[in-house]
Design an enzyme around this catalytic site. Structure first.
Site, PDB file in Angstrom:
ATOM      1  N   THR A 107       2.144  -3.330  -7.971  1.00 52.41           N
ATOM      2  CA  THR A 107       3.079  -4.130  -8.754  1.00 52.41           C
ATOM      3  C   THR A 107       2.369  -5.237  -9.514  1.00 52.41           C
ATOM      4  OG1 THR A 107       4.841  -5.768  -8.526  1.00 52.41           O
ATOM      5  CG2 THR A 107       3.473  -5.429  -6.604  1.00 52.41           C
ATOM      6  N   TYR A 133       6.296 -10.239  -1.054  1.00 50.54           N
ATOM      7  CA  TYR A 133       6.323  -8.882  -1.612  1.00 50.54           C
ATOM      8  C   TYR A 133       4.975  -8.563  -2.278  1.00 50.54           C
ATOM      9  CZ  TYR A 133       7.132  -5.161  -4.943  1.00 50.54           C
ATOM     10  OH  TYR A 133       6.995  -4.022  -5.694  1.00 50.54           O
TER      11      TYR A 133
END
Ligand code: UDP
Length: 329
Positions: free
Chosen positions: A117, A141
């Site tokens: 990501t 995250y």
């Protein structure tokens, strides 16, 4: 040989399954169906409902299906949830990925493709962001994913497996053939939210922050169409199979659009006006995040086919309508 796709009943993993099948590959899906859907897995593709961190299960699957590559999509992806419950993210995204990787090594799986990501960059000082800038994730995250990138790097050096780490920017749109799209009911992503507002499935929408240092004051993101994204994975697999060295690359188009621009396109494509409330900033949103997207083109020869926000929005809109009808409206 077959490819094991974890999270293959979900949004991006599901599109990967379609792309692999279209490329003539044999595919096995492992998904716990926590956010994915069994109906998203095409007929004829084995769906094992289970946990990708369950080593006995993964060993069995890898041996039974002669897996030569794992494409790992299964993950928790909600940033605020990761802030509230970091250990859940480190357990699921990091510790279980470690187990999966150990299974890959001990069963001599040759290649590993990992969904990473742009959150690994945190709040970049300049845009576009290239792969070699400092990595400074600002939430659990992003950290949970970055740790897997590091595990892959170390494991590849020690054990000879090769990997592709693909860092996604903002994934949107749906399968151009209408087979699949973003189906999570509580999705928070901008384009999904805006098409839901257009369809009246939610009462208008909020723009989170209008005082950012951008031309119109709203955040800028690089929206990449999901089929373009998964094609990069299939190309990465071919590259690794042909002896290519392990690789980390951004997945984006290299240019961004603001929140207000996206909303304008949604109104234009759908022909529907809906309420847009100008609201305060959402914590943790960087002002702009645009991919430096040269490496993926140079190394994989990847070329986007759907780099057009109107096309992406139309796909998302059509899928949302179809999804609503299949649920019985
Ligand atoms: N956004 C918004 N309203 C919404 C959803 C998102 O204004 O209902 C904004 C969000 O603040 C960010 C951009 O749209 O600036 C993209 O957000 P999204 O959640 O789609 O992806 P992210 O960039 O956070 O991964």
């Amino acid at each position: 040989m077959s490819v094991l796709v974890t999270g293959g009943a979900g949004y991006i993993g599901g599109h990967m399954v379609l792309e692999l099948l279209d490329a003539g590959e044999k595919v096995v899906v492992l998904d716990d169906l926590s956010t994915g859907f069994a109906w998203a897995v095409p007929d004829g593709v084995p769906l094992i409902v289970g946990d990708f961190g369950d080593m006995a299960l993964v060993d069995e699957i890898v041996r039974a299906h002669q897996i030569d590559a794992i494409a790992h999509f299964a993950a928790k992806i909600v940033v605020p949830e990761s802030v509230a419950d970091p250990l859940l993210y480190y357990a699921n995204n990091t510790a279980k990925a470690r187990n999966l990787l150990e299974c890959a090594v001990r069963n001599k799986v040759k290649h590993f493709i990992f969904s990473s990501t742009a959150a690994v960059y945190g709040e970049p000082k300049t845009n576009p962001v290239t792969e070699d800038v400092g990595l400074a994730p600002i939430n659990p995250y992003g950290r949970s994913k970055l740790m897997v990138e590091w595990m892959l790097e170390d494991t590849a050096k020690a054990c000879g497996l090769t990997y592709a780490v693909l860092r996604y920017f903002n994934v949107a749109g749906a399968d151009p053939k209408g087979r699949l799209g973003q189906s999570t009911p509580q999705a928070t992503h901008l384009i999904k939210v805006a098409v839901q507002a257009a369809l009246g499935h939610r009462k208008g929408m909020d723009v989170f922050g209008t005082d950012y240092p951008t031309p119109d004051g709203t955040c800028i993101r690089d929206y990449i169409q999901v089929t373009d994204l998964v094609r990069a994975h299939v190309q990465a697999l071919a590259y690794l199979r042909s002896g290519g060295a392990s690789l980390t690359c951004n997945c984006g188009y290299g240019h961004g659009r603001s929140v207000l621009e996206v909303i304008k396109v949604v109104k234009k494509v759908t022909g529907i006006d809906f309420e847009v409330r100008l609201s305060g900033r959402r914590p943790g949103d960087p002002a702009a995040l645009v991919a430096g997207a040269d490496r993926i083109r140079a190394v994989l020869g990847w070329q986007p086919r759907y780099d057009d926000l109107e096309v992406i929005v139309r796909q998302a809109f059509e899928w949302e309508r179809r999804l609503h009808n299949r649920k019985g409206g």
